[in-house]
Design a protein around this motif. Structure first.
Motif, short mmCIF file in Angstrom:
data_model
loop_
_atom_site.label_atom_id
_atom_site.label_comp_id
_atom_site.label_asym_id
_atom_site.label_seq_id
_atom_site.Cartn_x
_atom_site.Cartn_y
_atom_site.Cartn_z
N ALA A 14 -89.15 45.48 -26.17
CA ALA A 14 -88.91 44.47 -27.13
C ALA A 14 -87.70 44.50 -27.70
N MET A 15 -87.19 45.66 -28.07
CA MET A 15 -85.68 45.72 -28.39
C MET A 15 -84.66 44.91 -27.39
N ALA A 16 -84.83 45.37 -26.21
CA ALA A 16 -84.09 44.66 -25.12
C ALA A 16 -84.11 43.02 -25.18
N ALA A 17 -85.40 42.83 -25.12
CA ALA A 17 -85.61 41.30 -25.20
C ALA A 17 -84.80 40.61 -26.56
N GLY A 18 -84.75 41.33 -27.44
CA GLY A 18 -84.17 40.72 -28.96
C GLY A 18 -82.72 40.68 -28.82
N TYR A 19 -82.32 41.81 -28.26
CA TYR A 19 -80.81 41.92 -27.93
C TYR A 19 -80.26 40.79 -26.85
N ALA A 20 -81.05 40.39 -25.81
CA ALA A 20 -80.72 39.65 -24.70
C ALA A 20 -80.75 38.11 -25.54
N ILE A 21 -81.88 37.70 -26.42
CA ILE A 21 -81.69 36.50 -27.15
C ILE A 21 -80.79 36.31 -27.77
N GLY A 22 -80.47 37.39 -28.89
CA GLY A 22 -79.13 37.16 -29.67
C GLY A 22 -77.82 37.21 -29.18
N ALA A 23 -77.63 37.78 -27.81
CA ALA A 23 -76.51 37.77 -27.34
C ALA A 23 -76.39 36.36 -26.28
N GLY A 24 -77.35 35.79 -26.15
CA GLY A 24 -77.52 34.70 -25.14
C GLY A 24 -77.23 35.02 -23.80
N CYS A 25 -77.70 36.11 -23.25
CA CYS A 25 -77.48 36.75 -21.81
C CYS A 25 -78.60 36.97 -21.35
N PRO A 26 -78.80 37.29 -19.81
CA PRO A 26 -80.15 37.46 -19.22
C PRO A 26 -80.62 38.97 -19.67
N LEU A 27 -81.91 39.15 -19.33
CA LEU A 27 -82.39 40.35 -19.58
C LEU A 27 -83.19 40.69 -18.22
N VAL A 28 -83.05 41.77 -17.75
CA VAL A 28 -83.44 42.40 -16.51
C VAL A 28 -84.00 43.87 -16.63
N GLY A 29 -85.33 44.11 -16.26
CA GLY A 29 -86.02 45.29 -16.12
C GLY A 29 -86.05 46.07 -15.00
#
Length: 224
Positions: free
Chosen positions: A84-99
């Motif tokens: 959840a934290m990673a998803a929030g940071y990715a949205i805030g930074a406007g960058c891709p999220l990878v798991g």
């Protein structure tokens, strides 16, 4: 990069900032970690510390280009919090999220170690779960097993992970690899982003049911 996956006695949280190196690899810029279940659940504090060390994020001129998170296997709460934290940071930074999974992060090193020993059926990454249970990840997937019910696999295997010693595998070659480093996690995330690893949603990889159960009488009716 965030990792709140380790469970049991190995529970911990890890946050790090990395940047490409001149040799094509990755350089660790900032690193924050803490042991214990609470550290994984409060991974937001570790993320904030790592970002401040690196001079990235809100209030700084540099924003992350990619957010990576370990999706499992591991702690139910730790995975939920870190993903959840990673998803929030990715949205805030406007960058891709990878798991990535723990096995994917360690895969190149595990396969290299298998090659050095030769004549091995493959590798098993064994990590702590709840009492009497472990997560067993292979190249083709992951499962949660009760140690008392484990059925040995045919052939000789390289066994790694923080709970490697608890799994009875006859003739096993025990690896010193236990948990992936920030660089290994980030490298696997870049490989996924560039198509070298098959796509995987950056969602918690739950392979063990949660300990909480519905009451025998069912849930209470909604208030009116």
């Amino acid at each position: 990069m965030l990792d709140g996956s380790p469970a049991g006695d190995a529970a911990c949280g890890l946050a790090a900032c990395l940047t490409p190196a001149s040799d094509g690899g990755l350089t660790l810029l900032a690193h924050a970690s803490a042991a214990g279940k609470q550290a994984a659940e409060n991974i937001s504090l570790l993320a904030a510390e790592a970002l401040q060390q690196a001079g990235w994020g809100a209030g700084y001129s540099v924003q992350p280009d990619l957010v990576a998170v370990v999706t499992g296997p591991g702690s139910f709460t730790g995975l939920r919090a870190s993903c959840a934290m990673a998803a929030g940071y990715a949205i805030g930074a406007g960058c891709p999220l990878v798991g990535v999974t723990r096995g994917e992060a360690l895969r190149s090193d595990l396969e290299a170690e298998c090659a050095r020993h030769g004549e091995l059926a493959g590798w098993l990454l064994v990590t702590a779960a709840r009492r009497g249970r472990v997560f067993v990840e292979r190249a083709d997937g992951v499962q949660a097993v009760a140690l008392a019910d484990w059925s040995p696999l045919p052939g000789r295997w390289l066994v790694a992970g923080d709970a490697a010693a608890t799994l009875p595998v006859e003739g096993a070659v025990i690896s010193g690899l236990t948990q992936p480093t920030a660089i290994q996690i980030a490298a696997a995330a870049v490989a996924r982003l560039t198509g070298k690893l098959a796509p995987r949603d950056a969602l918690p990889l739950y392979v063990d049911p949660p300990e909480a159960k519905l009451p025998a009488a069912g849930l209470r009716s909604a208030p009116v």
